[in-house]
Write an enzyme that holds these catalytic residues in place. Structure first.
Site, PDB file in Angstrom:
ATOM      1  N   ASP A 126      -8.800  -6.690  -1.905  1.00 34.72           N
ATOM      2  CA  ASP A 126      -8.159  -6.492  -0.701  1.00 34.72           C
ATOM      3  C   ASP A 126      -8.993  -6.604   0.701  1.00 34.72           C
ATOM      4  O   ASP A 126      -9.780  -7.258   0.806  1.00 34.72           O
ATOM      5  CB  ASP A 126      -7.084  -5.496  -0.617  1.00 34.72           C
ATOM      6  CG  ASP A 126      -6.138  -5.684   0.410  1.00 34.72           C
ATOM      7  OD1 ASP A 126      -5.920  -6.785   0.845  1.00 34.72           O
ATOM      8  OD2 ASP A 126      -5.180  -4.726   0.885  1.00 34.72           O
TER       9      ASP A 126
ATOM     10  N   HIS B 128      -1.465 -13.345   2.361  1.00 33.31           N
ATOM     11  CA  HIS B 128      -1.430 -13.277   3.762  1.00 33.31           C
ATOM     12  C   HIS B 128      -2.291 -14.316   4.771  1.00 33.31           C
ATOM     13  O   HIS B 128      -2.911 -14.141   5.740  1.00 33.31           O
ATOM     14  CB  HIS B 128      -1.633 -11.653   4.550  1.00 33.31           C
ATOM     15  CG  HIS B 128      -2.964 -11.054   4.157  1.00 33.31           C
ATOM     16  ND1 HIS B 128      -3.992 -11.682   4.371  1.00 33.31           N
ATOM     17  CD2 HIS B 128      -3.034  -9.595   3.733  1.00 33.31           C
ATOM     18  CE1 HIS B 128      -5.166 -10.515   4.068  1.00 33.31           C
ATOM     19  NE2 HIS B 128      -4.423  -9.486   3.807  1.00 33.31           N
TER      20      HIS B 128
ATOM     21  N   ASP C  31       2.626  -7.002   2.603  1.00 35.19           N
ATOM     22  CA  ASP C  31       1.304  -6.190   2.855  1.00 35.19           C
ATOM     23  C   ASP C  31       1.768  -4.949   3.783  1.00 35.19           C
ATOM     24  O   ASP C  31       1.107  -4.361   4.668  1.00 35.19           O
ATOM     25  CB  ASP C  31       0.396  -6.944   3.893  1.00 35.19           C
ATOM     26  CG  ASP C  31      -1.235  -6.337   4.174  1.00 35.19           C
ATOM     27  OD1 ASP C  31      -1.239  -5.383   3.488  1.00 35.19           O
ATOM     28  OD2 ASP C  31      -1.658  -6.734   4.735  1.00 35.19           O
TER      29      ASP C  31
ATOM     30  N   ASN D 257      -4.355  -7.056  10.187  1.00 39.22           N
ATOM     31  CA  ASN D 257      -5.416  -7.583   9.642  1.00 39.22           C
ATOM     32  C   ASN D 257      -4.781  -8.491   8.521  1.00 39.22           C
ATOM     33  O   ASN D 257      -4.539  -7.951   7.491  1.00 39.22           O
ATOM     34  CB  ASN D 257      -6.581  -6.811   9.414  1.00 39.22           C
ATOM     35  CG  ASN D 257      -7.971  -7.703   9.325  1.00 39.22           C
ATOM     36  OD1 ASN D 257      -7.904  -8.470   9.789  1.00 39.22           O
ATOM     37  ND2 ASN D 257      -8.729  -6.890   8.485  1.00 39.22           N
TER      38      ASN D 257
ATOM     39  N   HIS E 180      -7.998 -11.139  -0.064  1.00 41.35           N
ATOM     40  CA  HIS E 180      -7.827 -11.142   1.344  1.00 41.35           C
ATOM     41  C   HIS E 180      -9.142 -12.010   1.883  1.00 41.35           C
ATOM     42  O   HIS E 180     -10.163 -11.522   1.621  1.00 41.35           O
ATOM     43  CB  HIS E 180      -7.914  -9.598   1.614  1.00 41.35           C
ATOM     44  CG  HIS E 180      -7.945  -9.237   3.203  1.00 41.35           C
ATOM     45  ND1 HIS E 180      -7.069  -8.246   3.803  1.00 41.35           N
ATOM     46  CD2 HIS E 180      -8.921  -9.818   4.125  1.00 41.35           C
ATOM     47  CE1 HIS E 180      -7.744  -8.341   5.038  1.00 41.35           C
ATOM     48  NE2 HIS E 180      -8.625  -9.233   5.216  1.00 41.35           N
TER      49      HIS E 180
ATOM     50  N   HIS F  85       0.808  -1.286  -0.042  1.00 43.26           N
ATOM     51  CA  HIS F  85       0.038  -0.033   0.142  1.00 43.26           C
ATOM     52  C   HIS F  85       1.065   1.226  -0.099  1.00 43.26           C
ATOM     53  O   HIS F  85       1.689   1.629   0.991  1.00 43.26           O
ATOM     54  CB  HIS F  85      -0.895   0.077   1.208  1.00 43.26           C
ATOM     55  CG  HIS F  85      -1.645  -1.339   1.210  1.00 43.26           C
ATOM     56  ND1 HIS F  85      -3.030  -1.362   0.837  1.00 43.26           N
ATOM     57  CD2 HIS F  85      -1.786  -2.464   1.836  1.00 43.26           C
ATOM     58  CE1 HIS F  85      -3.662  -2.533   0.962  1.00 43.26           C
ATOM     59  NE2 HIS F  85      -2.831  -3.272   1.675  1.00 43.26           N
TER      60      HIS F  85
ATOM     61  N   PRO G 272      -5.552  -0.877  11.477  1.00 42.93           N
ATOM     62  CA  PRO G 272      -4.631  -2.281  11.409  1.00 42.93           C
ATOM     63  C   PRO G 272      -3.606  -2.062  10.166  1.00 42.93           C
ATOM     64  O   PRO G 272      -3.822  -1.405   9.170  1.00 42.93           O
ATOM     65  CB  PRO G 272      -5.641  -3.155  10.949  1.00 42.93           C
ATOM     66  CG  PRO G 272      -6.602  -2.387  10.194  1.00 42.93           C
ATOM     67  CD  PRO G 272      -6.860  -1.019  10.775  1.00 42.93           C
ATOM     68  N   GLY G 273      -2.428  -2.539  10.560  1.00 46.38           N
ATOM     69  CA  GLY G 273      -1.447  -2.658   9.393  1.00 46.38           C
ATOM     70  C   GLY G 273       0.091  -2.233   9.929  1.00 46.38           C
ATOM     71  O   GLY G 273       0.257  -1.472  10.759  1.00 46.38           O
TER      72      GLY G 273
HETATM   73 ZN    ZN Z   1      -5.184  -7.550   3.024  1.00 50.41          ZN
END
Ligand code: ZN
Length: 436
Positions: free
Chosen positions: A158, A237, A309, A282, A185, A68, A327-328
């Protein structure tokens, strides 16, 4: 990628330990690059421009199919320049950008616009995943044939996913006819009501939790539909023992590939007991039992490769209690070191399997990358496996700082990254291919 003045010039990289499982290369050799491509790999090669890489390891450049870069829409968190600098610092020479941007990449003009911008502004090869459904809303299919013509590499919804199996099935059939892979995802939103994995750590922390079935049920649905439709489906993932086993069951019954992330391979849900928003991601971090099974699935090839990710977030979205944080994690810059330290040194994963999982297999999935075969693009990562370093905010190239590894001691570091024959990341002071 920017046009570089030296792209046609010859370069010989001398004395590195070359490791490329896809070409069967494993030993101290020299690599000659000409016209941006690998021209020769052998002993005692010389050229006008030489780079002394003795003591270093030389791999095909890593390829990350899940990133991203927050462009368009949230450039204060990442953009093509900072995202590609972070990728290059981590040895990644090819990256696939996800479509959950603002606006969503669901129209051909948006896709072709980003493809053109990436050619100018990215240091590494940057590919676009277009949306599977308009607005990632999971109802109206995008014009996939036109998106492909506009330059999309694959389609994906995603994070929001596709919550209706019949709609997902139609999407797979259309993607198959358009000749595009579908990257999924897998998360059933009717089950995913919490912010962390539903286990002992969540209970001790007292935060709302999501059962593993949220991932497993959606993974099972996606695999069943992939087998029936014949679509080229990639599950991204994978984080649970059961989802990894399901992927294994469907290998050979469907055109399925799968990846897992560095953080699911190296971290566990124990971290959520700190209650820090930094550790929200996530799919969520899982217990040690899942981590062990995911490592074994990567080792035996059930999980084909690693994707990071890479998900930058501004401090005000992460420096919050777990329940309120976005999240991330950042991923590009720490992936190799984290996996070399924890899996190769810590779990006896063969280094060649790690290179296969970071370069060769994702490079094949993207197409034409991840190999040092003569004629292949001269995309290379140079690593110092002896260097010890600590992950610090100040040393990150990303515009954001949400790395779950901040303060961690690591072994092995990327010191040089070459794309199309030109150095795009340089901690060696080699000063080759300086852009003009
Ligand atoms: Zn994802």
């Amino acid at each position: 990628m920017s046009t570089r003045s030296g792209a046609d010039r010859e370069l010989v990289i001398r004395g590195a330990h070359v490791l490329d499982p896809s070409s069967g290369l494993d030993g101290v050799m020299d690599v000659r690059i000409s016209g941006g491509r690998v021209a020769e790999v052998g002993e005692d090669l010389h050229g006008v421009r030489e780079l002394d890489a003795s003591g270093l390891h030389l791999f095909p450049g890593f390829v990350d199919v899940h990133a991203h870069w927050r462009t368009p829409g949230r450039e204060e968190e990442e953009d093509l320049e900072s995202g590609s600098a972070a990728a290059a610092a981590g040895g990644f020479t090819g990256v696939v950008m996800m479509p959950n941007t603002d606006p969503v990449l669901d129209r051909p003009a948006l896709v072709s616009g980003l493809v053109r911008r990436a050619e100018r502004e990215s240091r590494v090869r940057a590919y676009v995943a277009a949306a599977l459904h308009a607005g990632l809303a999971g109802s109206e299919l995008t014009e996939m044939r036109l998106l492909k013509e506009a330059g999309a590499l694959c389609v994906s919804d995603d994070g929001p996913g596709t919550q209706n199996a019949d709609v997902l099935r139609s999407g797979m059939l259309y993607a198959r006819s358009a000749g595009l892979a579908v990257l999924l995802h897998c998360e059933d939103r009717s089950l995913a009501k919490g912010v962390v994995h539903d286990g002992v750590a969540a209970a001790l922390a007292g935060v709302p939790a999501t059962p593993a079935s949220a991932e497993d049920a959606a993974t099972a649905t996606a695999l069943v539909l992939a087998a029936e439709t014949g679509a080229r489906v990639h599950i991204t993932h994978v984080s649970t023992a059961l989802s990894a086993a399901l992927v294994g069951f469907f290998k050979g019954r469907a055109g399925v590939t799968a990846d897992t992330t560095p953080h699911h391979l190296t971290l566990t849900d124990d971290l959520v007991r700190t209650l820090e928003g930094l550790y929200r991601v996530n799919p969520p971090l899982r217990p040690e039992g899942d981590r062990r099974e995911v490592i074994e699935a990567l080792r035996d090839g059930t999980l084909d490769f690693v994707a990071t990710d890479h998900a930058p977030h501004a401090a005000q979205r992460k420096e919050l209690p777990l329940q309120e944080a976005a999240p991330g994690f950042l991923g590009h810059e720490t992936a190799f070191a984290a996996l070399y330290t924890e899996l190769v040194l810590g779990e006896s994963l063969p280094l060649s399997r790690l290179v296969e999982a970071m370069s060769c297999a994702p490079g094949r999935w993207v197409g034409g990358l991840g190999s040092l075969a003569v004629g292949a693009p001269a995309d290379i990562a140079l690593a110092d496996l002896e260097e010890e370093w600590t992950v610090e905010r100040e040393s990150l190239s990303s515009r954001s700082h949400n790395s779950p590894y901040l303060g961690r001691r690591m072994r092995g570091r990327i010191v040089g990254t070459i794309v199309g024959g030109e150095l795009v990341h340089d901690r060696m002071g080699a000063k080759l291919g300086v852009r003009t």
